[in-house]
Design a protein around this motif. Sequence first.
Motif, PDB file in Angstrom:
ATOM      1  N   PRO A  37      -7.189  16.289 -12.673  1.00 50.18           N
ATOM      2  CA  PRO A  37      -8.053  17.536 -13.133  1.00 50.18           C
ATOM      3  C   PRO A  37      -8.429  18.005 -12.471  1.00 50.18           C
ATOM      4  O   PRO A  37      -8.183  17.858 -10.519  1.00 50.18           O
ATOM      5  CB  PRO A  37      -9.313  16.146 -13.956  1.00 50.18           C
ATOM      6  CG  PRO A  37      -8.534  14.866 -12.796  1.00 50.18           C
ATOM      7  CD  PRO A  37      -7.053  15.128 -12.922  1.00 50.18           C
ATOM      8  N   VAL A  55     -10.778  12.846  -2.566  1.00 50.93           N
ATOM      9  CA  VAL A  55     -11.134  13.312  -4.163  1.00 50.93           C
ATOM     10  C   VAL A  55     -12.487  12.788  -5.207  1.00 50.93           C
ATOM     11  O   VAL A  55     -13.459  11.760  -4.675  1.00 50.93           O
ATOM     12  CB  VAL A  55     -10.323  13.397  -4.996  1.00 50.93           C
ATOM     13  CG1 VAL A  55      -9.102  13.599  -4.739  1.00 50.93           C
ATOM     14  CG2 VAL A  55     -10.275  11.496  -5.566  1.00 50.93           C
ATOM     15  N   ALA A  56     -12.918  14.116  -5.576  1.00 49.32           N
ATOM     16  CA  ALA A  56     -14.801  14.172  -5.900  1.00 49.32           C
ATOM     17  C   ALA A  56     -14.292  15.108  -6.975  1.00 49.32           C
ATOM     18  O   ALA A  56     -13.816  15.506  -7.153  1.00 49.32           O
ATOM     19  CB  ALA A  56     -15.998  14.183  -5.494  1.00 49.32           C
ATOM     20  N   LYS A  65     -13.736  24.243  -4.858  1.00 49.50           N
ATOM     21  CA  LYS A  65     -12.883  23.232  -6.703  1.00 49.50           C
ATOM     22  C   LYS A  65     -11.354  23.667  -6.924  1.00 49.50           C
ATOM     23  O   LYS A  65     -11.770  24.724  -6.872  1.00 49.50           O
ATOM     24  CB  LYS A  65     -14.058  23.412  -8.029  1.00 49.50           C
ATOM     25  CG  LYS A  65     -14.074  22.329  -9.111  1.00 49.50           C
ATOM     26  CD  LYS A  65     -14.859  22.751  -9.726  1.00 49.50           C
ATOM     27  CE  LYS A  65     -14.649  21.932 -11.061  1.00 49.50           C
ATOM     28  NZ  LYS A  65     -15.655  21.806 -12.252  1.00 49.50           N
ATOM     29  N   PRO A  85      -7.710  21.964 -13.092  1.00 51.44           N
ATOM     30  CA  PRO A  85      -6.681  21.164 -13.609  1.00 51.44           C
ATOM     31  C   PRO A  85      -5.332  21.810 -13.195  1.00 51.44           C
ATOM     32  O   PRO A  85      -4.660  22.728 -13.474  1.00 51.44           O
ATOM     33  CB  PRO A  85      -6.795  20.492 -14.438  1.00 51.44           C
ATOM     34  CG  PRO A  85      -7.675  21.824 -15.826  1.00 51.44           C
ATOM     35  CD  PRO A  85      -8.308  22.582 -14.776  1.00 51.44           C
ATOM     36  N   TYR A  97      -4.769   9.841  -8.271  1.00 52.67           N
ATOM     37  CA  TYR A  97      -4.340   9.468  -9.851  1.00 52.67           C
ATOM     38  C   TYR A  97      -3.191   9.040 -10.357  1.00 52.67           C
ATOM     39  O   TYR A  97      -1.869   8.967  -9.388  1.00 52.67           O
ATOM     40  CB  TYR A  97      -4.216  10.760  -9.992  1.00 52.67           C
ATOM     41  CG  TYR A  97      -5.478  12.343  -9.578  1.00 52.67           C
ATOM     42  CD1 TYR A  97      -6.980  12.320 -10.587  1.00 52.67           C
ATOM     43  CD2 TYR A  97      -6.108  12.847  -8.605  1.00 52.67           C
ATOM     44  CE1 TYR A  97      -8.175  12.332 -10.441  1.00 52.67           C
ATOM     45  CE2 TYR A  97      -6.840  13.751  -8.229  1.00 52.67           C
ATOM     46  CZ  TYR A  97      -8.064  13.399  -9.081  1.00 52.67           C
ATOM     47  OH  TYR A  97      -9.554  14.291  -8.365  1.00 52.67           O
ATOM     48  N   HIS A 125     -11.790  18.033  -2.315  1.00 55.82           N
ATOM     49  CA  HIS A 125     -11.672  17.621  -1.061  1.00 55.82           C
ATOM     50  C   HIS A 125     -12.563  18.060  -0.895  1.00 55.82           C
ATOM     51  O   HIS A 125     -12.422  18.907   0.186  1.00 55.82           O
ATOM     52  CB  HIS A 125     -10.255  17.674  -0.181  1.00 55.82           C
ATOM     53  CG  HIS A 125      -8.928  17.814  -1.376  1.00 55.82           C
ATOM     54  ND1 HIS A 125      -8.607  16.633  -1.581  1.00 55.82           N
ATOM     55  CD2 HIS A 125      -8.063  19.055  -2.132  1.00 55.82           C
ATOM     56  CE1 HIS A 125      -6.956  16.211  -3.092  1.00 55.82           C
ATOM     57  NE2 HIS A 125      -7.659  17.920  -2.840  1.00 55.82           N
ATOM     58  N   HIS A 145     -10.870  19.377  -9.105  1.00 56.55           N
ATOM     59  CA  HIS A 145     -11.613  18.044  -7.633  1.00 56.55           C
ATOM     60  C   HIS A 145     -11.466  18.728  -6.921  1.00 56.55           C
ATOM     61  O   HIS A 145     -11.256  20.070  -7.128  1.00 56.55           O
ATOM     62  CB  HIS A 145     -10.940  17.262  -8.040  1.00 56.55           C
ATOM     63  CG  HIS A 145      -8.938  17.541  -7.594  1.00 56.55           C
ATOM     64  ND1 HIS A 145      -8.026  17.513  -8.260  1.00 56.55           N
ATOM     65  CD2 HIS A 145      -8.230  17.759  -5.988  1.00 56.55           C
ATOM     66  CE1 HIS A 145      -7.311  18.723  -7.212  1.00 56.55           C
ATOM     67  NE2 HIS A 145      -7.344  18.240  -6.440  1.00 56.55           N
TER      68      HIS A 145
END
Length: 109
Positions: A48, A108-109, A86, A89, A18, A52, A50
């Motif tokens: 944000p 990351v997603a 998840k 943030p 990021y 893994h 995210h």
Amino acid sequence: MFQYVTGAEPKTWVPGPYPGVQLCVLHRNQDTGGLCVLRKFESGITVPAHVHAQASETVYVLQGEWEESGVVYGPGSFFHAPRGAKHGPHVARTEVLSFTVFDGPLTVA
């Protein structure tokens, strides 16, 4: 004798996943893709929420103030996010330096 040692010489920092995040890779496991890194977050950035998908993440805050869900964490704080969970943030209230271990590839997603 340890199998792997890195000395105190200056380290190379590379861009993280990021904007405002930098990584200093201390060790990469060639078999699993896992990483031990120092992470630096610029003051004021927000990472944000995210996931893994390929690695659990374990974090120890070395310096700075980190906010998540309205709670501020400082040096000595410890976090763990299991693979696929998840999180975030995350808000860097000041410059933050952490020691972080990913037990698989950093995605990351």
